[in-house]
Design a protein around this motif. Structure first.
Motif, mmCIF file in Angstrom:
data_model
loop_
_atom_site.group_PDB
_atom_site.id
_atom_site.type_symbol
_atom_site.label_atom_id
_atom_site.label_comp_id
_atom_site.label_asym_id
_atom_site.label_seq_id
_atom_site.Cartn_x
_atom_site.Cartn_y
_atom_site.Cartn_z
ATOM 1 N N HIS A 1 0.856 -1.193 0.000
ATOM 2 C CA HIS A 1 0.000 0.000 0.000
ATOM 3 C C HIS A 1 0.886 1.235 0.000
ATOM 4 O O HIS A 1 0.649 2.192 0.735
ATOM 5 C CB HIS A 1 -0.928 0.004 1.212
ATOM 6 N N LEU A 2 1.930 1.200 -0.827
ATOM 7 C CA LEU A 2 2.872 2.306 -0.940
ATOM 8 C C LEU A 2 2.857 2.864 -2.351
ATOM 9 O O LEU A 2 2.460 2.176 -3.293
ATOM 10 C CB LEU A 2 4.291 1.838 -0.599
ATOM 11 N N VAL A 3 3.305 4.109 -2.465
ATOM 12 C CA VAL A 3 3.477 4.715 -3.780
ATOM 13 C C VAL A 3 4.964 4.942 -4.012
ATOM 14 O O VAL A 3 5.750 5.045 -3.072
ATOM 15 C CB VAL A 3 2.698 6.041 -3.934
ATOM 16 N N LEU A 4 5.322 5.006 -5.270
ATOM 17 C CA LEU A 4 6.701 5.223 -5.669
ATOM 18 C C LEU A 4 6.800 6.578 -6.341
ATOM 19 O O LEU A 4 6.095 6.846 -7.319
ATOM 20 C CB LEU A 4 7.152 4.124 -6.636
ATOM 21 N N HIS A 5 7.647 7.434 -5.794
ATOM 22 C CA HIS A 5 8.015 8.695 -6.426
ATOM 23 C C HIS A 5 9.360 8.399 -7.091
ATOM 24 O O HIS A 5 10.345 8.158 -6.393
ATOM 25 C CB HIS A 5 8.184 9.809 -5.396
ATOM 26 N N GLU A 6 9.401 8.386 -8.415
ATOM 27 C CA GLU A 6 10.627 8.042 -9.124
ATOM 28 C C GLU A 6 11.019 9.181 -10.054
ATOM 29 O O GLU A 6 10.215 9.630 -10.863
ATOM 30 C CB GLU A 6 10.429 6.760 -9.929
#
Length: 132
Positions: free
Chosen positions: A77-82
């Motif tokens: 339940h995480l998001v990735l800022h890439e």
């Protein structure tokens, strides 16, 4: 048959909602600013197996694209800022509530400085000195 990483449908919908309601307006504003300053910029929203919003910058002097994308991290339940600058890639995994106006503006400002040496003056005007 290859198993696709699983993204819980409810989380995917929450992420899509956050991308559309919060991030898209900042990415659009940044793309307009990039165009006004001689850069090529494009924004892409995808809603397939994963929701994803991506801003791509290119300087006319070189063809190397720089991208800032926000998407989900499979099986979490995480998001990735890439943020990618050619071969240099920076990744930050964070909870869904990391998608907020302040964090997105901070990350965009840092992205533009590294990608094109272009400060986002309009963001600095909205915040107190020393914001980024």
């Amino acid at each position: 048959m290859i198993n696709q990483p699983r993204i819980e449908p409810a989380f995917r919908e929450e992420l899509l909602h956050a991308l559309v309601d919060c991030v898209a307006q900042h990415f659009e504003e940044a793309a307009d600013y990039a165009h006004a300053n001689g850069l090529q910029a494009s924004m892409q929203l995808r809603n397939e197996t994963q929701a994803e919003l991506k801003l791509t910058l290119r300087r006319p002097s070189d063809g190397t694209p720089c991208c800032y994308r926000i998407t989900s991290v499979p099986d979490s339940h995480l998001v990735l800022h890439e943020k990618s600058y050619g071969r240099d890639v920076q990744r930050l995994q964070a909870p869904l509530d990391s998608i907020n106006h302040t964090l997105v503006e901070t990350e965009l400002a840092a992205f533009f400085i590294k990608a094109a040496a272009l400060p986002l003056d309009y963001i600095a005007e909205r915040h107190q000195p020393g914001f980024f």
